[in-house]
Design a protein around this motif. Structure first.
Motif, short mmCIF file in Angstrom:
data_model
loop_
_atom_site.label_atom_id
_atom_site.label_comp_id
_atom_site.label_asym_id
_atom_site.label_seq_id
_atom_site.Cartn_x
_atom_site.Cartn_y
_atom_site.Cartn_z
N SER A 1 41.86 47.04 40.28
CA SER A 1 40.51 47.92 39.05
C SER A 1 39.40 48.59 39.65
N ARG A 13 43.21 43.29 44.35
CA ARG A 13 43.66 42.97 43.33
C ARG A 13 41.78 44.08 43.16
N LEU A 14 40.90 44.12 43.99
CA LEU A 14 40.03 45.22 44.21
C LEU A 14 40.75 46.09 44.45
N THR A 47 43.52 39.35 47.21
CA THR A 47 42.34 39.71 46.64
C THR A 47 41.61 41.53 46.85
#
Lengths: 229, 374
Positions: free
Chosen positions: B270, B266-267, B263
């Motif tokens: 982007s 992923r953060l 996570t």
């Protein structure tokens, strides 16, 4: 590359609708294989062979947990017309895909087709599953139930399905249930019907090689597995 | 084959950040090294390598304390004779002193002594009471940054010949990276900025709120996402109260708490760019992670942080709000002008390769085998 094992076998590789899929598995041991995607000597991606495959299950290989699939993109072929699939550990070539043999008509190329996502969406990505998915784990879990004690199995069941340790009541109820002769797998089926699993966890289940999968001896190590000295 | 031990008690933490991450990086290299007979210890209790491997997979270790009890019950404890014949690397503090033939210590930082105002009193006392003894009983020091090495030299008089900097590495699963990059290619995300690090006073998250107080239009432009677990001294509560007091829209500011590695990546992947405003660090792993993923970092210029990834950082004095604003706007401009924030797998993999843990491990291995660091 300590996370992954060298591929002992790779087979049943097919390319359909721009998706390459197949099976790759180690000789034995607790780790899965990883496959590098190589274009003109450059590694352009890597994937785990850790998906459940009906074909592998039918062949009784790794309880079915050795499948891989990858949606090919035309950008994978920027450097070369071929894309090599090779073992990330041994670097042995497992398969080669050529650009001309791929049916590209289904490729989503329009940037307008991109999904709009918020930060909240990134924090809770679209992992979905169903209790029926639990059946994929059945042979693996039955084997596990025979190799660890009942208390450890109850802890495993909670960690696996709910991502937490059992509360005292839950621990006692399910321990008593198994001790009184109930099928250990039915305990998991019962927990899988809970709101906590279906609503909070959205029925999601980790692969046996996922970080979220509890630390239990599912695929036992052997002396042949060098990382498990 | 030389016999050596790694004392890896930090791996038993429930959430790995900082010190356990460094210990894990060294352990994974040790496990893959057939030329050295490594043993793994919790104090003087021998840990089964199978358990160590499981910890590396799970990236947490608190559930393995029963294993230590079992090992104690089995008598799997090093004897004084075994210790007297081997070298040992302690990956954090030392539970044993002058027991091994040679002892080395990995020093992360001495912030509890240099910046005690940012720590709990208990933590300060704990470190203050033992660090001098640890230093006095150690033959060699592996420091995670030059800043830490110089602190050790300045405040404890450790000769520079008895210390070396280990290049801190990164360990990103390429399979996970591939999955996340494909995911990113298929979506358009709302614009946001990541503020990295545990939410605790030393991380200086308050400067971000002060910046937003003066530039509330930035909240219309970006969401601000604080990625990190809640730390000590109730800093998150203090920041939320401050937000309330300033009247800033809390819906535009997100505190994620602890998030799994996937996570977090992923953060970061982007985000438009990242912020690391800390007052003091021994190294600053999140800076390296963000930079490797192609993100510019609005970064404090204090302690070790200028060493980590200067090519991707816009530095500022962590006590100077105007300097922070200047660095913020420069990073914004740089992110708008370049495509670095959309690096592909091959480019990111090359950056990660340059930060492989083997470089740090080889330095330690050389000391174990040859008596001097590589």
């Amino acid at each position: 590359m300590i996370r992954y094992a060298p591929a002992y076998r790779c087979g049943q590789v097919t390319v359909q609708n721009a998706t390459v899929s197949g099976l790759a598995y180690p000789a034995e041991g607790p780790r899965c294989c990883a496959i590098e995607l190589v274009s003109a000597s450059r590694v352009v991606g890597m994937l785990r062979a850790d998906r459940f495959s009906d074909r592998a299950a039918a062949l009784h290989i790794r309880d079915g947990w050795c499948g891989f699939d990858y949606q090919l993109r035309s950008s994978d072929f920027v450097f070369d017309d071929t894309l090599m699939l090779r073992c990330a550990v041994s670097r042995r070539v497992l398969h080669v895909v050529t650009h001309a043999t791929v049916a590209w008509e289904n490729e989503a190329s329009d940037s307008a087709a991109r999904q709009l996502v918020t930060v909240a969406g990134l924090l809770t990505p679209g992992r979905t599953g169903t209790a029926a998915g639990l059946s994929r784990y059945e042979s693996l879990i039955r084997r596990l139930a025979g190799s660890i004690d009942k208390a450890a199995f109850v802890s495993f069941a909670f960690q696996f399905l709910l991502g937490r340790d059992p509360d005292p009541d839950g621990r006692q109820i399910y321990f008593d249930s198994i001790t009184s002769g109930n099928d250990p797998f039915s305990v998991l089926e019962e927990i899988a019907l809970s709101d906590e699993h279906t609503v909070l966890r959205r029925g999601w289940l980790p692969s046996p090689f996922d970080e979220q999968f509890p630390a239990v001896p599912v695929f036992l190590p052997t002396r042949a597995d060098p990382a498990r000295r | 084959m030389p016999r050596a031990f790694l004392e890896v008690s930090p791996l038993f933490e429930s959430h790995w950040t900082g010190i356990p991450v460094v210990a894990a990086g060294l352990v994974q290299c040790a496990l893959a090294d057939p030329g050295l007979d490594w043993g793994f210890l919790y104090e003087n209790v021998v840990i089964d390598p199978l358990v160590v491997t499981d910890m590396l997979r799970l990236r947490r270790g608190s559930q393995f304390f029963p294993h230590l009890e079992q090992q104690l019950w089995n008598g799997d404890v090093l004897s004084p004779g075994q210790m007297a014949e081997a070298a040992c690397i302690f990956t954090n503090l030392k539970a044993l002193r002058r027991q091994f033939a040679r002892e080395a210590l990995v020093v992360h930082d001495i912030s509890t002594l240099l910046t005690p105002e940012f720590h709990n009193t208990d933590t300060v006392r704990h470190h203050a009471n033992r660090l001098r003894g640890d230093v006095a009983s150690t033959d060699f020091f592996f420091c995670v940054s030059r800043a830490t090495m110089m602190d050790l030299h300045s405040y404890f008089g450790v000769p520079l010949a008895a210390a070396a900097v280990i290049p801190v590495g990164m360990s990103v699963d390429p399979c996970m990276l591939t999955t996340l990059l494909i995911e990113r290619a298929g979506m358009s995300c709302e614009p946001y900025v990541c503020v990295l690090g545990t939410v605790e006073p030393r991380k200086n998250g308050g400067i971000v709120l002060a910046f937003l107080r003066d530039n509330p239009n930035m909240l219309d432009k970006y969401r601000f996402v604080f990625i990190g677990r809640d730390g000590w001294n109730d800093e998150k509560r203090r920041m939320l109260d401050e937000l309330d007091r300033l009247g800033l829209p809390t819906s535009r500011i997100v505190f994620t708490g602890f998030v799994p590695e996937e996570t977090k990546m992923r953060l970061v992947l982007s985000s438009r760019f990242c912020i690391y405003p800390s007052f003091f660090e021994g190294y600053g792993i999140p800076i390296a992670e963000a930079a490797a993923l192609g993100k510019y970092v609005v970064c404090s210029n204090s302690s070790s942080m200028t060493e980590v990834a200067p090519e991707m950082c816009f530095f500022f004095d962590p006590t100077d709000l105007l300097a922070f604003a200047d660095a913020f706007f420069k990073a914004e401009l740089a992110a708008d002008l370049t495509w670095l924030d959309r690096l592909g797998f091959a480019d990111i993999a090359a950056r990660l390769e340059a930060r492989d843990w083997r470089r740090a491990y080889d330095t330690i291995r050389s000391w174990v085998v040859e008596g001097t660091p590589a």
